[in-house]
Design a protein around this motif. Structure first.
Motif, PDB file in Angstrom:
ATOM      1  N   TRP A  25       0.825  -1.201   0.000  1.00  0.00           N
ATOM      2  CA  TRP A  25       0.000   0.000   0.000  1.00  0.00           C
ATOM      3  C   TRP A  25       0.863   1.256   0.000  1.00  0.00           C
ATOM      4  N   ARG A  26       2.120   1.107   0.427  1.00  0.00           N
ATOM      5  CA  ARG A  26       3.038   2.241   0.427  1.00  0.00           C
ATOM      6  C   ARG A  26       3.909   2.259  -0.822  1.00  0.00           C
ATOM      7  N   GLY A  27       3.611   1.356  -1.757  1.00  0.00           N
ATOM      8  CA  GLY A  27       4.456   1.202  -2.936  1.00  0.00           C
ATOM      9  C   GLY A  27       4.308   2.327  -3.934  1.00  0.00           C
ATOM     10  N   GLY A  28       4.808   2.075  -5.166  1.00  0.00           N
ATOM     11  CA  GLY A  28       4.847   3.114  -6.186  1.00  0.00           C
ATOM     12  C   GLY A  28       3.482   3.578  -6.613  1.00  0.00           C
ATOM     13  N   ALA A  32      -4.696   6.292  -3.637  1.00  0.00           N
ATOM     14  CA  ALA A  32      -5.100   5.001  -3.117  1.00  0.00           C
ATOM     15  C   ALA A  32      -5.000   3.942  -4.206  1.00  0.00           C
ATOM     16  N   ALA A  33      -5.465   2.732  -3.875  1.00  0.00           N
ATOM     17  CA  ALA A  33      -5.354   1.619  -4.817  1.00  0.00           C
ATOM     18  C   ALA A  33      -6.253   1.827  -6.030  1.00  0.00           C
ATOM     19  N   ALA A  34      -5.715   1.442  -7.187  1.00  0.00           N
ATOM     20  CA  ALA A  34      -6.513   1.427  -8.413  1.00  0.00           C
ATOM     21  C   ALA A  34      -6.971  -0.003  -8.657  1.00  0.00           C
ATOM     22  N   VAL A 154      -5.543  -5.252  -8.452  1.00  0.00           N
ATOM     23  CA  VAL A 154      -5.493  -4.153  -7.485  1.00  0.00           C
ATOM     24  C   VAL A 154      -4.044  -3.698  -7.379  1.00  0.00           C
ATOM     25  N   VAL A 155      -3.779  -2.482  -7.827  1.00  0.00           N
ATOM     26  CA  VAL A 155      -2.424  -1.940  -7.785  1.00  0.00           C
ATOM     27  C   VAL A 155      -2.418  -0.785  -6.786  1.00  0.00           C
ATOM     28  N   PRO A 156      -1.844  -1.011  -5.586  1.00  0.00           N
ATOM     29  CA  PRO A 156      -1.889   0.017  -4.536  1.00  0.00           C
ATOM     30  C   PRO A 156      -1.036   1.228  -4.862  1.00  0.00           C
ATOM     31  N   GLY A 157      -1.463   2.376  -4.321  1.00  0.00           N
ATOM     32  CA  GLY A 157      -0.700   3.611  -4.440  1.00  0.00           C
ATOM     33  C   GLY A 157       0.074   3.893  -3.172  1.00  0.00           C
ATOM     34  N   GLU A 158       0.356   5.161  -2.908  1.00  0.00           N
ATOM     35  CA  GLU A 158       1.264   5.520  -1.824  1.00  0.00           C
ATOM     36  C   GLU A 158       0.588   5.625  -0.465  1.00  0.00           C
ATOM     37  N   GLY A 204     -10.998   3.291  -0.048  1.00  0.00           N
ATOM     38  CA  GLY A 204     -10.288   4.339  -0.755  1.00  0.00           C
ATOM     39  C   GLY A 204      -9.901   3.978  -2.171  1.00  0.00           C
ATOM     40  N   GLY A 205     -10.236   2.758  -2.589  1.00  0.00           N
ATOM     41  CA  GLY A 205      -9.886   2.335  -3.940  1.00  0.00           C
ATOM     42  C   GLY A 205     -10.788   2.975  -4.979  1.00  0.00           C
ATOM     43  N   HIS A 206     -10.304   3.033  -6.207  1.00  0.00           N
ATOM     44  CA  HIS A 206     -11.111   3.570  -7.299  1.00  0.00           C
ATOM     45  C   HIS A 206     -10.928   2.679  -8.517  1.00  0.00           C
ATOM     46  N   ILE A 207     -11.932   2.666  -9.381  1.00  0.00           N
ATOM     47  CA  ILE A 207     -11.866   1.864 -10.602  1.00  0.00           C
ATOM     48  C   ILE A 207     -10.983   2.588 -11.609  1.00  0.00           C
ATOM     49  N   GLY A 208      -9.932   1.903 -12.057  1.00  0.00           N
ATOM     50  CA  GLY A 208      -8.976   2.503 -12.966  1.00  0.00           C
ATOM     51  C   GLY A 208      -9.262   2.152 -14.414  1.00  0.00           C
TER      52      GLY A 208
END
Length: 350
Positions: A25-28, A32-34, A154-158, A204-208
């Motif tokens: 979840w703290r990755g690149g 929030a997660a896409a 699911v690709v997490p954001g920062e 907090g996720g959103h559809i990408g």
């Protein structure tokens, strides 16, 4: 086809894997997660012989998904340590790739009948069903498409966050939530019932946009589907199957093993799939399959597989990857550069 989705099982899978989820979840990326809706298909494979059946058809050790024999206490420990997902390829008898597959374990204990979901390119769903049924013979295995499930990447954001409680509350909606078995940079795989509320499962996720998912794959050099891995053409080790945890060199026989094992033990792989970046966006029209990539001197350095805009994936000779390269499209030449993904093992050829 209704798949059993036990809340306890999903909650257990979530909490045992949570440290990795917090770290990712703290990755690149940013925000929030896409959550990307994948157009890939799911097959339900279950029955007393399901594990043994798939073991003889796939490159990876499917027994890792099936709890072994032994006393109840030992079996319970083994079941707890089993992976939830496994990456593999199905090969033809010449050792070339037919289908790239992710297997998901649904059964929870050695006493349960093996129950596995098989993810594949939707364009080959009919072909893979025929392939499996060809080798089924009299084995106790049932194979059926899953039309009531949705598959997500699911690709997490920062932004970090402890999402354990939310995941546990919605475990009945998340049939599977597990790290992508290929590499950490691909985030997580999520399987839900159709119509499930993603915002409750992934806070907090959103559809990408699915194109952003493919851009992420290309940037990381991750092949997926028949465009990246042409059936009957791609070779598993050139396609980085070993780097993506998709093959076992210690399991028993499987279709296509001979050439793959020989190549591995020789230790010589001269070409590999690599991420490439173009000097200009690629034309919107489809580029011919296997378009040639050339060195400055006009020597063949490899073949283009797939891409979009300025990113893509190509099969390249490792000896040429540090040279100026260009893609030959109907006589026009587009410059490109290749790179070694950071997630590759440090011992990989440079």
């Amino acid at each position: 086809m209704l798949v059993r989705a036990g809340a306890t099982a999903a909650a257990t899978a979530t909490t045992t894997a949570l440290p990795g989820l917090r770290r990712l979840w703290r990755g690149g990326g940013s925000g929030a997660a896409a959550c990307f809706p994948l157009g890939r298909a799911l097959l339900d494979v279950r029955g007393a012989d399901a594990g043994l059946f798939l073991q003889g058809l796939l490159t990876n050790d499917v027994t890792r998904l099936v709890a072994g024999d032994g006393p109840p206490a030992a079996a319970a420990t083994t079941a707890a340590a089993l992976p939830r997902a496994l990456y593999a390829h199905a090969l033809n008898v010449q050792g070339r790739c037919l289908y790239d597959i992710i297997l998901y374990r649904l059964h929870e204990s050695p006493e349960e009948e093996p129950h596995i979901l098989l993810e594949c390119d939707s364009g080959v769903l009919d072909a893979i069903q025929k392939h499996l049924k060809l080798y089924k013979i009299r084995r106790k295995v049932n194979i059926a498409p899953c039309l009531d499930l949705s598959l997500w990447a699911v690709v997490p954001g920062e932004r970090a966050g402890d999402i354990a409680s939310s995941l546990a509350k919605c475990a009945d909606q998340a049939l599977v939530l597990t790290p992508d078995p290929r590499t950490e940079v691909m985030g997580w795989r999520l399987i839900t019932k159709k119509g499930a509320n993603l915002s409750e499962i992934i806070p907090g996720g959103h559809i990408g946009n699915i194109q952003d998912y493919h851009r992420h794959r290309y940037k990381q050099g991750i092949p997926e589907g028949v465009k990246d891995l042409p059936p009957g053409v791609a070779l598993p080790l050139e396609s980085n199957l070993a780097y993506m945890n998709g093959i076992s060199f210690t399991k028993g026989c499987y279709i296509g093993q001979e050439l793959t094992a020989r190549t591995h033990h020789m230790g010589v792989i001269r070409k590999r799939l690599l991420p490439v970046r173009f000097s200009a966006p690629l034309p919107k029209d489809d580029i011919p399959e296997g378009a040639e990539i050339l060195t400055e001197s006009g020597k063949s350095a490899g073949k283009f597989r797939a891409g979009g805009d300025e990113l893509g994936i190509a099969l390249l000779r490792l000896a040429n990857i540090n040279e100026p390269l260009c893609l030959n499209i109907a006589g026009d030449k587009v410059k490109l550069t290749a790179s070694i993904p950071e997630w590759w093992p440090k011992t990989a050829s440079k």
